[in-house]
Design an enzyme around this catalytic site. Structure first.
Site, mmCIF file in Angstrom:
data_model
loop_
_atom_site.group_PDB
_atom_site.id
_atom_site.type_symbol
_atom_site.label_atom_id
_atom_site.label_comp_id
_atom_site.label_asym_id
_atom_site.label_seq_id
_atom_site.Cartn_x
_atom_site.Cartn_y
_atom_site.Cartn_z
ATOM 1 N N SER A 10 0.835 -1.198 0.000
ATOM 2 C CA SER A 10 0.000 0.000 0.000
ATOM 3 C C SER A 10 0.874 1.253 0.000
ATOM 4 O O SER A 10 1.956 1.262 0.585
ATOM 5 C CB SER A 10 -0.879 0.013 1.243
ATOM 6 O OG SER A 10 -1.467 1.289 1.409
ATOM 7 N N TYR A 57 -0.890 -1.907 9.968
ATOM 8 C CA TYR A 57 -1.049 -2.198 8.534
ATOM 9 C C TYR A 57 0.138 -1.635 7.742
ATOM 10 O O TYR A 57 0.683 -2.300 6.860
ATOM 11 C CB TYR A 57 -2.366 -1.579 8.077
ATOM 12 C CG TYR A 57 -2.725 -1.739 6.619
ATOM 13 C CD1 TYR A 57 -3.205 -2.951 6.125
ATOM 14 C CD2 TYR A 57 -2.639 -0.662 5.739
ATOM 15 C CE1 TYR A 57 -3.572 -3.079 4.787
ATOM 16 C CE2 TYR A 57 -3.009 -0.777 4.415
ATOM 17 C CZ TYR A 57 -3.475 -1.989 3.935
ATOM 18 O OH TYR A 57 -3.845 -2.112 2.613
HETATM 19 N N1 LIG Z 1 -8.825 -1.075 -1.959
HETATM 20 C C1 LIG Z 1 -7.816 -0.240 -1.764
HETATM 21 O O1 LIG Z 1 -7.966 0.985 -1.924
HETATM 22 C C2 LIG Z 1 -6.456 -0.775 -1.375
HETATM 23 C C3 LIG Z 1 -5.403 0.134 -1.241
HETATM 24 C C4 LIG Z 1 -4.127 -0.333 -0.927
HETATM 25 C C5 LIG Z 1 -3.923 -1.699 -0.756
HETATM 26 N N2 LIG Z 1 -4.974 -2.547 -0.854
HETATM 27 C C6 LIG Z 1 -4.699 -3.982 -0.661
HETATM 28 O O2 LIG Z 1 -5.301 -4.695 -1.721
HETATM 29 C C7 LIG Z 1 -5.658 -6.010 -1.272
HETATM 30 C C8 LIG Z 1 -7.111 -6.293 -1.616
HETATM 31 O O3 LIG Z 1 -7.921 -5.443 -0.829
HETATM 32 P P1 LIG Z 1 -9.425 -5.085 -1.164
HETATM 33 O O4 LIG Z 1 -9.514 -3.616 -1.118
HETATM 34 O O5 LIG Z 1 -9.890 -5.826 -2.354
HETATM 35 O O6 LIG Z 1 -10.102 -5.635 0.185
HETATM 36 P P2 LIG Z 1 -11.276 -6.689 0.420
HETATM 37 O O7 LIG Z 1 -12.403 -6.428 -0.493
HETATM 38 O O8 LIG Z 1 -11.528 -6.644 1.881
HETATM 39 O O9 LIG Z 1 -10.618 -8.070 0.020
HETATM 40 C C9 LIG Z 1 -9.617 -8.671 0.799
HETATM 41 C C10 LIG Z 1 -9.724 -10.172 0.675
HETATM 42 O O10 LIG Z 1 -8.679 -10.780 1.468
HETATM 43 C C11 LIG Z 1 -9.249 -11.837 2.217
HETATM 44 N N3 LIG Z 1 -8.523 -12.048 3.470
HETATM 45 C C12 LIG Z 1 -8.222 -11.127 4.413
HETATM 46 N N4 LIG Z 1 -7.569 -11.701 5.420
HETATM 47 C C13 LIG Z 1 -7.463 -13.020 5.108
HETATM 48 C C14 LIG Z 1 -6.905 -14.149 5.764
HETATM 49 N N5 LIG Z 1 -6.329 -14.058 6.966
HETATM 50 N N6 LIG Z 1 -6.979 -15.363 5.164
HETATM 51 C C15 LIG Z 1 -7.570 -15.478 3.966
HETATM 52 N N7 LIG Z 1 -8.119 -14.454 3.295
HETATM 53 C C16 LIG Z 1 -8.069 -13.249 3.868
HETATM 54 C C17 LIG Z 1 -10.674 -11.402 2.503
HETATM 55 O O11 LIG Z 1 -11.443 -12.528 2.807
HETATM 56 P P3 LIG Z 1 -12.808 -12.391 3.696
HETATM 57 O O12 LIG Z 1 -13.854 -11.994 2.694
HETATM 58 O O13 LIG Z 1 -13.011 -13.723 4.268
HETATM 59 O O14 LIG Z 1 -12.557 -11.331 4.730
HETATM 60 C C18 LIG Z 1 -11.058 -10.734 1.184
HETATM 61 O O15 LIG Z 1 -11.533 -11.667 0.263
HETATM 62 C C19 LIG Z 1 -5.341 -6.041 0.232
HETATM 63 O O16 LIG Z 1 -4.079 -6.640 0.422
HETATM 64 C C20 LIG Z 1 -5.288 -4.583 0.615
HETATM 65 O O17 LIG Z 1 -4.481 -4.362 1.735
HETATM 66 C C21 LIG Z 1 -6.229 -2.123 -1.160
#
Ligand SMILES: NC(=O)c1ccc[n+]([C@@H]2O[C@H](COP(=O)([O-])OP(=O)(O)OC[C@H]3O[C@@H](n4cnc5c(N)ncnc54)[C@H](OP(=O)(O)O)[C@@H]3O)[C@@H](O)[C@H]2O)c1
Length: 247
Positions: A143, A156
């Site tokens: 991130s 984080y």
């Molecule tokens: N969206 C943004 O603006 C943004 C910005 C910077 C970085 N990111 C990074 O991008 C990635 C995707 O994020 P997103 O925004 O798409 O979030 P999201 O919609 O919450 O998706 C995250 C996924 O990771 C899974 N997960 C979390 N912890 C886990 C664990 N311990 N074991 C197995 N699965 C796990 C969740 O499963 P559950 O459904 O079971 O919880 C969910 O399917 C993350 O690494 C996040 O830190 C996102």
């Protein structure tokens, strides 16, 4: 968009906001050799797979990625059902909000484990197969706030910074086997964890981004597609910033 991905691709967190859009991009570009990891929910990803004629029960794999035994069982299930993994996208992760002086030890550990430990466990699970095949791609996800810092997410930020160091070290370990390891450091996108951010704060965030908007989830796919393909063979150990100019 056509693609030159030569083997099975595993996307972790495939039901998530960004993960599901990546899967959609792959499916739209004709990639069907795909394994989708999920933890708790499959509603989005099942619909996507089935809309592209793929049976969910063949392509979906469940695991808690902070649990070594579950990661190993997932690795075995993928090998048995779909074969060796060529491309691994470690996109599962999560955050929570608390000032460091109020953060419990357990919550600090939870967030480090959900992001950094999970990335390590899944990478370690699939590296032996890639080493044996002498080729592969690993894409980790970090991130922008690992670089800028932000109040309320010290755990984080630390975990994501850890993923970047991990990426650089593993890239050196496996380069001789033609395995590349890179990391996408993401700015603020319009899907996924961003949905927890209040609208007023989103407006402030957008005003600070030179492009004056959030990233669109679909803007992730072209870079991932490039990194998964043969054309990126000379790029490894890199942190690629995708953030609208924020950093
Ligand atoms: N969206 C943004 O603006 C943004 C910005 C910077 C970085 N990111 C990074 O991008 C990635 C995707 O994020 P997103 O925004 O798409 O979030 P999201 O919609 O919450 O998706 C995250 C996924 O990771 C899974 N997960 C979390 N912890 C886990 C664990 N311990 N074991 C197995 N699965 C796990 C969740 O499963 P559950 O459904 O079971 O919880 C969910 O399917 C993350 O690494 C996040 O830190 C996102």
């Amino acid at each position: 968009m056509t693609t030159t991905i030569p083997g099975l691709v595993l996307i972790t967190g495939a039901n998530g906001g960004l993960g599901s859009r990546l899967v959609e991009g792959l499916l739209e570009s004709g990639v069907t050799n795909i394994a989708c990891h999920y933890r708790s929910s499959t509603n989005v990803i099942t619909k996507l797979l089935e809309a592209h004629g793929l049976p969910a029960e063949r392509h979906l794999f469940q695991a808690e990625l902070t649990d070594e035994a579950e990661v190993q069982a997932m690795g075995q299930a993928i090998a048995d059902r779909l074969g060796p993994v060529w491309g691994l996208v470690n996109i599962a992760g999560r955050s929570s909000n608390s000032m460091s002086w109020k953060l419990s030890t357990q919550e600090f550990i939870n967030i480090v484990h959900a992001n950094l430990l999970s990335t390590f466990l899944v990478t370690r699970e699939f590296l032996p197969g890639m080493r044996e095949k002498e080729g592969g791609r690993i894409i980790n996800v970090s991130s922008v706030i690992a670089h800028t810092g932000i109040a309320g997410a010290s755990h984080y930020c630390a975990a994501k910074a850890g993923i970047e160091g991990f990426t650089k070290a593993v890239a050196q370990e496996v380069a001789s086997k033609n395995i590349t390891v890179n990391c996408l450091s993401l700015g603020y996108f319009n899907k996924g964890i961003i949905s927890d951010v209040p609208t007023a704060m989103l407006d402030v965030i957008k005003s600070r981004v030179p492009l004056k908007r959030l990233g669109k989830a679909e803007e992730l796919f072209p870079l991932v597609n490039y990194l998964l393909g043969q054309g990126s063979a000379f790029m490894t150990g890199q942190i690629l910033h995708l953030n609208g100019g924020l950093y």
